[in-house]
Design a protein around this motif. Structure first.
Motif, PDB file in Angstrom:
ATOM      1  N   VAL A 295       0.728  -1.170  -0.070  1.00  0.00           N
ATOM      2  CA  VAL A 295      -0.194  -0.052  -0.315  1.00  0.00           C
ATOM      3  C   VAL A 295       0.777   1.237  -0.020  1.00  0.00           C
ATOM      4  O   VAL A 295       1.897   1.187   0.963  1.00  0.00           O
ATOM      5  CB  VAL A 295      -0.979   0.096   1.115  1.00  0.00           C
ATOM      6  N   TYR A 296       0.693   2.028  -1.032  1.00  0.00           N
ATOM      7  CA  TYR A 296       1.308   3.288  -1.090  1.00  0.00           C
ATOM      8  C   TYR A 296       0.580   4.468  -0.703  1.00  0.00           C
ATOM      9  O   TYR A 296       0.158   5.355  -1.819  1.00  0.00           O
ATOM     10  CB  TYR A 296       2.026   3.343  -2.496  1.00  0.00           C
ATOM     11  N   ALA A 297       0.363   4.573   0.507  1.00  0.00           N
ATOM     12  CA  ALA A 297      -0.413   5.794   1.134  1.00  0.00           C
ATOM     13  C   ALA A 297      -0.342   5.525   2.607  1.00  0.00           C
ATOM     14  O   ALA A 297       0.105   4.636   3.133  1.00  0.00           O
ATOM     15  CB  ALA A 297      -2.202   5.675   0.348  1.00  0.00           C
ATOM     16  N   PRO A 298      -0.727   6.870   3.200  1.00  0.00           N
ATOM     17  CA  PRO A 298      -0.465   6.847   4.614  1.00  0.00           C
ATOM     18  C   PRO A 298      -1.520   5.723   5.288  1.00  0.00           C
ATOM     19  O   PRO A 298      -2.777   5.739   4.659  1.00  0.00           O
ATOM     20  CB  PRO A 298      -1.145   8.102   4.907  1.00  0.00           C
ATOM     21  N   LEU A 299      -1.151   5.002   6.072  1.00  0.00           N
ATOM     22  CA  LEU A 299      -1.846   3.791   6.574  1.00  0.00           C
ATOM     23  C   LEU A 299      -2.377   4.270   8.020  1.00  0.00           C
ATOM     24  O   LEU A 299      -1.734   4.991   8.799  1.00  0.00           O
ATOM     25  CB  LEU A 299      -1.181   2.671   6.989  1.00  0.00           C
TER      26      LEU A 299
END
Length: 355
Positions: A295-299
């Motif tokens: 996942v290439y987004a803030p978690l």
């Protein structure tokens, strides 16, 4: 090279869709694209999920019969390597190491996990067999950095460990999403971690401000469908359950989804995340091992629970420029690292070293 392929957890021809089946098929496709002749060596399923010792004993006997059959099969003499996908304590490879040793060919694994804490208790014999199979591997390809930690810790001297990023069984990207439609959730519906993710989704929706306008499409089916339906009932027409969808229908949902909402409770990694990001759809998920590999987004912070997920949804909803920025960057990374062409290159690099 002629390659024998085996997936003890779920054969690629199994009738029930899942990420395991999808990746087994994707691996065969990637090997084939690399110029290799792939034979499904066996469709024996060696999976025992309950810790039933009698059932495990029966599978050991089945595996021995399969070894005998394979070694007597004429095609086996042409194999140059054996590939096993997903060896672990509930689904150990009881076939490949013996056959590969008898044929004097390299034995390779993809996605093998070490679980030495299972060497005592109801899965002890299966866990020991999974460890022995891992020990026998010339090379193990790992998908996630969490798996790599224990593989490195317990690797016998001289074993090769190679990173193979999870990948989609396609060589190009789908249509980019307009990002102007509802949120989307995609996942099988069964008891355990999958249902826990759906429970978190319901609680996340409850935590959203009442003034926020949102809708959610859900694609998925399974034995817990009724439980998921009950979880979503309070939201009325704002949530639509579509059941299991074929690839074309699912692609249509991705093509206008604004974001993918899937917490990822104990996900190994999750092909759904790659499918969404391939279409430029940002992901809202929890910060968990495995998930963070794809996942290439803030978690969202796991400890924050549904409020953390709700905050991420709130930060993205209605902000088209932000969605396009996050989705576009993720889409570019998927194109570079998570398509079949990348997997073929990684697999070929190792196979070429064997010849």
């Amino acid at each position: 090279m002629n390659v024998a392929f085996f997936a003890p957890l779920k054969p690629p021809g199994h009738p029930t869709p899942s990420g395991d089946r999808a990746l087994a098929r994707a691996l065969i496709s990637a090997l084939d694209a690399g110029g290799h002749a792939v034979t499904l060596a066996s469709d024996l399923r060696i999976y025992e999920p309950r810790g039933d010792i009698a059932a495990q004993d029966a599978l050991f006997a089945d595996a021995q019969e399969e070894v005998t059959r394979l070694l007597a099969h004429a095609d086996a003499q042409s194999w140059g390597a054996w590939f096993t996908y997903h060896n672990y304590y509930k689904a150990p490879d009881l076939v490949g190491p013996t056959v590969a040793r008898a044929l004097n060919i390299p034995y390779l694994q993809v996605e093998s996990t070490r679980a030495r804490k299972r060497l005592d208790g109801q899965w002890a014999r299966f866990a020991a067999a999974a460890e022995a199979a891992s020990d026998a591997a010339h090379t193990i390809f790992y998908f996630t950095h969490r798996d790599a930690e224990t593989l490195r810790r317990d690797a016998p001297h001289g074993q090769n460990l190679r990173h193979l990023p999870p990948f989609l069984d396609r060589i190009d990207l789908p249509e980019v999403s307009t990002l102007e439609g509802p949120m989307l959730s995609v996942g099988m519906m069964r008891e355990g971690d999958k249902l826990n993710s759906y429970t978190l989704i319901a609680r996340t929706l409850e935590a959203l401000p009442s003034s926020l306008e949102w809708e959610l499409d859900i694609a998925g089916d399974g034995p817990a469908y009724g439980a998921v339906e009950a979880l979503m009932e309070p939201f009325g027409q704002r949530v639509r359950l579509h059941g299991a969808l074929d690839p074309i229908a699912l692609a249509k949902l991705y093509s206008h989804a604004s974001l993918l909402l899937w917490p990822g409770v104990n996900e190994a990694f999750g092909l759904t995340y790659l499918e969404a990001q391939a279409a430029g759809v940002p992901v809202v998920a929890q910060d968990r091992p495995g998930v963070r590999d794809v996942v290439y987004a803030p978690l969202a912070d796991v400890d924050a629970g549904p409020s953390g997920l709700a905050a991420e949804v709130l930060n993205l909803t209605g902000k088209l420029n932000v969605l396009r920025d996050i989705g576009g960057k993720a889409r570019a990374i998927v194109a570079e690292c998570h398509l079949a062409t990348s997997a073929t290159r990684a697999l070929n690099k190792t196979l070429e070293s064997l010849t």
